[in-house]
Design a protein around this motif. Structure first.
Motif, PDB file in Angstrom:
ATOM      1  N   MET A  29      36.634 -49.328 -12.424  1.00 28.71           N
ATOM      2  CA  MET A  29      36.793 -49.709 -11.040  1.00 28.71           C
ATOM      3  C   MET A  29      36.180 -51.081 -10.794  1.00 28.71           C
ATOM      4  SD  MET A  29      33.826 -47.637  -8.926  1.00 28.71           S
ATOM      5  CE  MET A  29      34.138 -48.654  -7.484  1.00 28.71           C
ATOM      6  N   ASN A  30      36.679 -51.771  -9.774  1.00 30.15           N
ATOM      7  CA  ASN A  30      36.145 -53.071  -9.415  1.00 30.15           C
ATOM      8  C   ASN A  30      35.047 -52.902  -8.373  1.00 30.15           C
ATOM      9  OD1 ASN A  30      37.950 -54.572 -11.041  1.00 30.15           O
ATOM     10  ND2 ASN A  30      39.550 -54.439  -9.462  1.00 30.15           N
ATOM     11  N   VAL A  31      33.936 -53.569  -8.610  1.00 24.39           N
ATOM     12  CA  VAL A  31      32.816 -53.572  -7.676  1.00 24.39           C
ATOM     13  C   VAL A  31      32.563 -55.018  -7.278  1.00 24.39           C
ATOM     14  CG1 VAL A  31      30.360 -53.080  -7.373  1.00 24.39           C
ATOM     15  CG2 VAL A  31      31.799 -51.502  -8.669  1.00 24.39           C
ATOM     16  N   THR A  32      32.452 -55.282  -5.995  1.00 24.71           N
ATOM     17  CA  THR A  32      32.271 -56.639  -5.502  1.00 24.71           C
ATOM     18  C   THR A  32      30.913 -57.190  -5.913  1.00 24.71           C
ATOM     19  OG1 THR A  32      33.677 -56.186  -3.591  1.00 24.71           O
ATOM     20  CG2 THR A  32      32.224 -58.096  -3.445  1.00 24.71           C
ATOM     21  N   THR A  33      30.924 -58.431  -6.409  1.00 19.83           N
ATOM     22  CA  THR A  33      29.693 -59.133  -6.744  1.00 19.83           C
ATOM     23  C   THR A  33      29.734 -60.522  -6.099  1.00 19.83           C
ATOM     24  OG1 THR A  33      30.457 -60.296  -8.730  1.00 19.83           O
ATOM     25  CG2 THR A  33      29.763 -57.992  -8.997  1.00 19.83           C
ATOM     26  N   ASN A  34      28.631 -61.233  -6.203  1.00 27.33           N
ATOM     27  CA  ASN A  34      28.587 -62.620  -5.743  1.00 27.33           C
ATOM     28  C   ASN A  34      28.794 -63.595  -6.901  1.00 27.33           C
ATOM     29  OD1 ASN A  34      26.131 -62.156  -7.039  1.00 27.33           O
ATOM     30  ND2 ASN A  34      25.017 -63.603  -5.731  1.00 27.33           N
ATOM     31  N   LYS A  71      31.729 -45.928 -11.549  1.00 34.00           N
ATOM     32  CA  LYS A  71      32.428 -45.308 -10.431  1.00 34.00           C
ATOM     33  C   LYS A  71      31.451 -45.148  -9.276  1.00 34.00           C
ATOM     34  CE  LYS A  71      31.799 -40.694 -12.484  1.00 34.00           C
ATOM     35  NZ  LYS A  71      32.507 -39.501 -13.026  1.00 34.00           N
ATOM     36  N   ALA A  72      31.973 -45.282  -8.068  1.00 31.74           N
ATOM     37  CA  ALA A  72      31.141 -45.134  -6.878  1.00 31.74           C
ATOM     38  C   ALA A  72      31.358 -43.752  -6.278  1.00 31.74           C
ATOM     39  CB  ALA A  72      31.483 -46.217  -5.861  1.00 31.74           C
ATOM     40  N   GLU A  73      30.262 -43.089  -5.990  1.00 33.91           N
ATOM     41  CA  GLU A  73      30.289 -41.809  -5.291  1.00 33.91           C
ATOM     42  C   GLU A  73      29.437 -41.974  -4.040  1.00 33.91           C
ATOM     43  OE1 GLU A  73      29.184 -38.629  -7.869  1.00 33.91           O
ATOM     44  OE2 GLU A  73      30.887 -38.945  -9.243  1.00 33.91           O
ATOM     45  N   GLY A  74      30.110 -42.268  -2.930  1.00 31.12           N
ATOM     46  CA  GLY A  74      29.396 -42.602  -1.715  1.00 31.12           C
ATOM     47  C   GLY A  74      28.676 -43.931  -1.900  1.00 31.12           C
ATOM     48  N   GLU A  75      27.379 -43.946  -1.635  1.00 31.27           N
ATOM     49  CA  GLU A  75      26.590 -45.160  -1.781  1.00 31.27           C
ATOM     50  C   GLU A  75      25.994 -45.297  -3.177  1.00 31.27           C
ATOM     51  OE1 GLU A  75      23.717 -45.227   1.305  1.00 31.27           O
ATOM     52  OE2 GLU A  75      25.200 -45.511   2.900  1.00 31.27           O
ATOM     53  N   VAL A  76      26.261 -44.324  -4.053  1.00 30.68           N
ATOM     54  CA  VAL A  76      25.690 -44.331  -5.394  1.00 30.68           C
ATOM     55  C   VAL A  76      26.693 -44.931  -6.379  1.00 30.68           C
ATOM     56  CG1 VAL A  76      24.720 -42.939  -7.259  1.00 30.68           C
ATOM     57  CG2 VAL A  76      24.299 -42.297  -4.870  1.00 30.68           C
ATOM     58  N   LEU A  77      26.244 -45.921  -7.142  1.00 32.50           N
ATOM     59  CA  LEU A  77      27.069 -46.494  -8.197  1.00 32.50           C
ATOM     60  C   LEU A  77      26.655 -45.858  -9.516  1.00 32.50           C
ATOM     61  CD1 LEU A  77      29.204 -48.606  -9.031  1.00 32.50           C
ATOM     62  CD2 LEU A  77      27.315 -50.197  -9.433  1.00 32.50           C
ATOM     63  N   LYS A  78      27.597 -45.211 -10.196  1.00 32.35           N
ATOM     64  CA  LYS A  78      27.307 -44.546 -11.457  1.00 32.35           C
ATOM     65  C   LYS A  78      27.884 -45.344 -12.624  1.00 32.35           C
ATOM     66  CE  LYS A  78      26.746 -39.822  -9.744  1.00 32.35           C
ATOM     67  NZ  LYS A  78      27.112 -38.403  -9.952  1.00 32.35           N
ATOM     68  N   PRO A 116      15.501 -48.145  -7.081  1.00 30.27           N
ATOM     69  CA  PRO A 116      14.320 -47.299  -6.888  1.00 30.27           C
ATOM     70  C   PRO A 116      14.559 -45.934  -6.256  1.00 30.27           C
ATOM     71  CG  PRO A 116      14.425 -48.925  -5.141  1.00 30.27           C
ATOM     72  CD  PRO A 116      15.596 -49.205  -6.053  1.00 30.27           C
ATOM     73  N   GLU A 117      15.657 -45.756  -5.535  1.00 28.48           N
ATOM     74  CA  GLU A 117      15.759 -44.555  -4.698  1.00 28.48           C
ATOM     75  C   GLU A 117      17.109 -43.858  -4.798  1.00 28.48           C
ATOM     76  OE1 GLU A 117      14.838 -46.076  -0.858  1.00 28.48           O
ATOM     77  OE2 GLU A 117      12.660 -46.017  -1.174  1.00 28.48           O
ATOM     78  N   GLY A 118      17.598 -43.666  -5.999  1.00 32.56           N
ATOM     79  CA  GLY A 118      18.821 -42.895  -6.166  1.00 32.56           C
ATOM     80  C   GLY A 118      20.104 -43.653  -5.936  1.00 32.56           C
ATOM     81  N   GLN A 119      20.020 -44.979  -5.738  1.00 33.66           N
ATOM     82  CA  GLN A 119      21.247 -45.753  -5.515  1.00 33.66           C
ATOM     83  C   GLN A 119      22.044 -45.968  -6.788  1.00 33.66           C
ATOM     84  OE1 GLN A 119      18.081 -46.832  -4.941  1.00 33.66           O
ATOM     85  NE2 GLN A 119      17.909 -47.942  -3.009  1.00 33.66           N
ATOM     86  N   LEU A 120      21.407 -45.702  -7.935  1.00 35.66           N
ATOM     87  CA  LEU A 120      22.039 -45.920  -9.235  1.00 35.66           C
ATOM     88  C   LEU A 120      22.083 -44.600  -9.980  1.00 35.66           C
ATOM     89  CD1 LEU A 120      23.107 -48.131 -11.209  1.00 35.66           C
ATOM     90  CD2 LEU A 120      20.746 -48.415 -11.992  1.00 35.66           C
ATOM     91  N   GLY A 121      23.251 -44.273 -10.536  1.00 35.16           N
ATOM     92  CA  GLY A 121      23.410 -43.026 -11.278  1.00 35.16           C
ATOM     93  C   GLY A 121      24.078 -43.272 -12.616  1.00 35.16           C
ATOM     94  N   ALA A 122      24.345 -42.193 -13.336  1.00 31.49           N
ATOM     95  CA  ALA A 122      24.947 -42.300 -14.664  1.00 31.49           C
ATOM     96  C   ALA A 122      25.849 -41.107 -14.918  1.00 31.49           C
ATOM     97  CB  ALA A 122      23.866 -42.375 -15.735  1.00 31.49           C
TER      98      ALA A 122
END
Length: 291
Positions: free
Chosen positions: A1-6, A170-177, A270-276
């Motif tokens: 999937m594509n995720v927006t970056t700067n 893949k994104a699941e809500g606000e979490v990027l896995k 730090p707070e669950g924003q990143l998953g695997a």
């Protein structure tokens, strides 16, 4: 999937170093080191041109101590070496600018050293046969300053935009896995904890082989992408419940306590924003580094 970056706003800048010679400190104990069982050993360690170990090979089983695959570079000036280590990112293009292999290109695959001593670069084996110690290598460094506007809680570390785009995710809500080979539990985090996350490596302890197997870590290969549970690497590497980091296996294991395969951390939150999630992900495949 594509995720927006700067990525369009990032600065691409040159940093350079020389092919490093393996070295030992002047302490009386060198060149011998101690295994986890207290036995002295003398094996090849990090640095130099490694002719027979490459990204994609096993991270275990070599008669070496934290060996870097392919080629390691460093700058002889300590401050400039720090610049090299901070700005070089995994996936960046590297070009040999002197010697018999001048003009040949390679790819940054990791960083290492307690104080960010060396940058690890993949060159094919034919090129390695032509390279000499002290040959100059220039890196087109791009990646520092990268952010994810839709996932502002995730910090990017030492990761090129090119490799970020190639990582399975893949994104699941606000979490990027991120797709990973395995997850390192926090009690197996070793050398590097407490040090800066802008360069160097965070080691996975590997003296307890049964524990390695229990977590599916005993078959790791150089270049594998792994998750590191409960580890916050935004500034210094440290334990934080619920945090997660993503690392790339950059060095082999070794017999010393606390020094297993070295991981170059490329993402952290730090707070669950990143998953695997489970996916057979190795940068040798993503970056087409295999023969």
């Amino acid at each position: 999937m594509n995720v927006t970056t700067n990525a369009a706003d990032l600065v691409s800048v040159s940093v350079a170093g020389r092919v490093a010679n393996p070295a030992f400190s002047g302490l009386p104990a060198e060149p011998y080191r101690l295994t986890a069982e207290g036995k002295a050993f003398l094996w090849p360690t990090f640095g130099g041109i490694v002719y027979n170990v490459s990204v994609g090979d096993s991270a275990f089983g070599w008669s070496g101590d934290c060996v870097h695959p392919s080629v390691s570079i460093a700058h002889p000036d300590a401050n400039k070496n720090r610049g090299l280590n901070v700005f070089a990112c995994v996936g960046n293009k590297a070009t040999i600018t002197s010697g018999a292999a001048k003009g040949t290109t390679g790819t940054v695959t990791g960083k290492s050293g307690r104080f960010s001593d060396q940058v690890i670069i993949h060159f094919d084996k034919g090129t390695r046969a032509k390279i000499a110690v002290d040959d100059q290598v220039m890196v087109a460094a791009e990646g520092v300053g990268m952010t994810l506007p839709d996932h502002p809680g995730i910090a990017i570390k030492s990761l090129s935009p090119r490799l970020f785009d190639l990582l399975p995710k893949k994104a699941e809500g606000e979490v990027l896995k991120i797709g990973v080979v395995a997850t390192v539990p926090p009690h197996m985090v070793g050398a590097g904890a407490g040090l800066t996350s802008e360069g160097g490596s965070l080691h996975m302890q590997s003296t307890d082989r049964a524990e390695l197997a229990k977590h599916g870590l005993d078959k790791l290969r150089l270049g594998d992408v792994v998750a590191i549970a409960d580890t916050d690497s935004r500034y210094n590497h440290g334990y934080l419940r619920g945090a997660m980091s993503i690392g790339i296996v950059g060095q082999t294991d070794g017999p010393r306590a606390g020094y297993g395969p070295g991981l170059t951390v490329v993402m952290t939150a730090p707070e669950g924003q990143l998953g695997a999630y489970d996916a057979p992900t190795n940068i040798a495949d993503l970056l087409e580094l295999r023969p």
